[in-house]
Design an enzyme around this catalytic site. Structure first.
Site, short mmCIF file in Angstrom:
data_model
loop_
_atom_site.label_atom_id
_atom_site.label_comp_id
_atom_site.label_asym_id
_atom_site.label_seq_id
_atom_site.Cartn_x
_atom_site.Cartn_y
_atom_site.Cartn_z
CB SER A 115 -1.05 -0.04 1.13
OG SER A 115 -2.30 0.97 1.57
CG HIS A 116 0.42 3.77 2.97
ND1 HIS A 116 -0.91 2.45 3.44
CD2 HIS A 116 1.32 4.22 4.43
CE1 HIS A 116 -0.44 2.56 4.31
NE2 HIS A 116 0.28 2.90 5.50
CG ASP A 279 -3.09 3.82 -1.41
OD1 ASP A 279 -3.82 3.97 -2.67
OD2 ASP A 279 -2.79 2.97 -0.49
CG ASP A 281 -2.98 -0.11 -2.54
OD1 ASP A 281 -2.56 1.11 -1.58
OD2 ASP A 281 -4.34 -0.93 -1.71
CG ASP A 283 -6.10 1.00 -0.61
OD1 ASP A 283 -5.10 1.91 -0.83
OD2 ASP A 283 -6.66 0.18 -0.53
NE ARG A 284 -4.23 4.49 3.43
CZ ARG A 284 -3.64 4.26 3.94
NH1 ARG A 284 -3.20 5.44 4.47
NH2 ARG A 284 -3.14 3.40 5.42
CE LYS A 378 -7.66 2.09 2.64
NZ LYS A 378 -7.75 0.71 3.02
#
Ligand code: VG1
Ligand code: CO
Length: 545
Positions: A115-116, A279, A281, A283-284, A378
């Site tokens: 992710s982030h 981010d 991947d 999702d943010r 998300k």
């Protein structure tokens, strides 16, 4: 061409999935058998194993992405997966993966991303496993995977040449049909069905300017297709939209600290009308206006309040949900709409049942995560499109829209202070000490407010009745202020303590202050009550959002 091998292995004891999958330094994942053990444990956790199942794999393009994909393809063949979809070039964002699982009715998906967290050879890597509803595996599934990882003795591997994934094609290898798919099309089609693309196109034609920052992570390829190819925006609206294995050395976390370049642009004299970032991947999301930052907690509330202006949500919302540390701004909107607002623990997996049962339509987390029932993750670009759709209807600026919202509902001042990389032991002792004092805190007065609830948040899932304990310490005051303490479940170095600080006001003259100033006394109180300096030696947070 391929030879199926049964390979003997020994368990690792540290493969317990956290808030969002298994996340470790990439060096850990590169250890012999580390990735293989975990993937085999995922397969072994499935009813009847992976044989006959249909899966999708892809990742955010970080270092080790494509090596890992080759390993997983070969393991899927050896475990007799029936149908395996792979994003071309190994790319798939988290929301696109969720979309694909649902659209093609697959048994699940594997997303390669931390992710982030930063990528590259010195960075992190991760494996997330999503189930057939398209969402992150719930606790009972991740518990089972962990159990399997502790008792694993062998894994299966089809040894042979790498399977080319740089072009779309379908090929059968032994029992497995492998389909290399376009990573962006299905997701972008879904977006086109939810939002008023004609209006957004009109907005861009009217001279409205945007800066979208892909932070050299996965969303660049989606942003180009959506904004440039389908919505007619000039290429100059996009920044850092070519995915790189090390994210250009940056930290692909869309917040005020790590998306500095975008923040500087949005606070400059010639700032565009709208700024956004996503981010690693995808999702943010972070939403900015001219010299204006929209907190994620406000964003989900505003999106919900304006949802009737968006085609995909014209029929209204069945309910909404937010994670416990997310500010109560969404609750105010739910009250006005006459719908229920559910409060869940941190982590998207907790929204899954509520979405599946149709109890909620929109949900969000303070950690720059917003989404809806269109998928089970998300979704960064979904939130960006939602904002663009609202702005194209309201014909106003981001800051005016948010200020209007505060005037109507009051403002939930909010800030999160992260203390990263503190000693695991110190963090644990701090939480224990705080927990030990909770019963004495209830009823006490601080800053002329009375503590109404002081507890460790426990959640009972209204759909399956499962109980999740120890989800964060809450100290709630009678004026709506809250102090929340949790330990992060996604970090890879030491421990990270998150302190969430919230205050509420409806007084017009108090609406437009800097949250760090408005919440100054509450911030000081959060330090005092937890004695964070005594336990961790830290006076100041490493990240403030
Ligand atoms: C963080 C956030 C949480 C989010 C999770 C995964 O978890 O606080 O809200 O769901 O990251 O996001 P934690 O345990 O570190 O606080 V992501 O973008 O990794 O899929
Ligand atoms: Co993410």
């Amino acid at each position: 061409m391929f030879q199926i091998k049964r390979i003997e292995t020994e368990p690792f004891d540290d493969q317990k999935p956290g808030t969002s999958g298994l996340r470790k330094p990439v060096r850990t994942f590169m250890k012999p058998h580390y990735l293989e053990n975990f993937i085999q444990s995922i397969f072994d956790s499935m009813d009847g194993g992976a044989e006959g199942k249909s899966l999708v794999i892809g990742g955010d393009g970080r270092f080790y992405n494509n090596r890992a994909i080759q390993t997983i393809i070969k393991m899927a063949i050896a475990n007799r997966v029936k149908r395996l979809l792979v994003g071309r070039d190994g790319f798939l964002s988290t929301p696109a993966t969720s979309c694909i699982i649902r659209k093609y009715g697959l048994s699940g998906g594997i997303i390669l991303s931390a992710s982030h967290n930063p990528g590259g050879e010195e960075g992190d890597f991760g494996v997330k496993f999503n189930i057939e509803n398209g969402g992150p595996a719930p606790q009972k599934v991740t518990d089972k995977i962990f159990e399997k990882s502790l008792e694993i003795k062998r894994f299966f591997m089809a040894e042979g040449p790498d399977f080319p994934i740089d072009a779309i094609k379908t090929e059968k290898v032994m029992d497995t049909t492998i389909e290399v798919i376009d990573p962006v099309k299905d997701y972008c089609d879904l977006m086109e069905g939810l939002f008023d693309f004609d209006r957004i196109r009109g907005l861009f034609r009217s001279g409205f300017r945007m800066a979208y920052d892909g932070l050299h992570a996965i969303t660049g390829i989606y942003a180009r297709e959506l904004f440039v190819n389908r919505l007619g925006a000039p290429d100059s609206f996009l920044r850092n939209c070519d995915p790189l294995p090390d994210f250009g050395g940056g930290h692909p976390d869309p917040n005020l600290k790590y998306a500095r370049e975008l923040v500087d642009i949005m606070y400059s004299e010639d700032a565009p009308d709208f700024g956004a970032a996503s981010d690693g991947d995808g999702d943010r999301n972070m939403i900015l206006g001219k010299k204006f930052f929209v907190t994620p907690s406000d964003s989900v509330a505003i999106i919900s309040a304006h949802s009737r202006n968006v085609p995909g949500y014209r029929d209204g919302l069945s309910g909404v949900a937010r994670s416990m540390p997310t500010s109560c701004a969404l609750d105010q909107v739910a009250r006005e709409l006459g719908i229920k607002c559910y409060e869940t623990p941190t982590g998207w997996k907790f929204f899954g049942n509520l979405l599946d049962k149709g109890l909620i339509t929109i949900c969000g987390e303070e950690s720059f995560g917003t989404g809806s029932n269109h998928i089970r993750e998300k979704d960064g670009l979904w939130a960006v499109l939602f904002w663009l759709n609202i702005l194209s209807v309201e014909k106003t600026s981001v800051s005016e829209l948010v200020k209007g919202h505060w005037q109507k509902y009051g403002r939930n001042y909010y800030t999160r202070h992260d203390f990263e990389g503190v000693s695991t032991d110190g963090a644990k002792r701090m939480m224990e000490s705080l927990e030990g004092r909770l019963s004495t805190l209830a009823g006490m007065e601080f800053l002329e407010k009375k503590v109404t609830i002081a507890d460790n948040f426990s959640y009972k899932d209204p759909v399956d009745g499962s109980i999740s304990k120890n989800q964060g310490i809450r100290i709630i005051f009678d004026d709506g202020s809250r102090l929340i303490y949790r330990l992060s479940g996604t970090g890879t170095k030491g421990a990270t303590i998150r302190i969430y600080i919230e205050g509420y006001t409806k007084k017009e003259r108090e609406l437009y202050q800097d949250p760090q100033v408005y919440l100054k006394d509450m911030i000081a109180l959060s330090r005092e009550l937890s004695e964070i300096e005594k336990f961790t030696g830290r006076k100041e947070p490493t990240v403030i959002t």
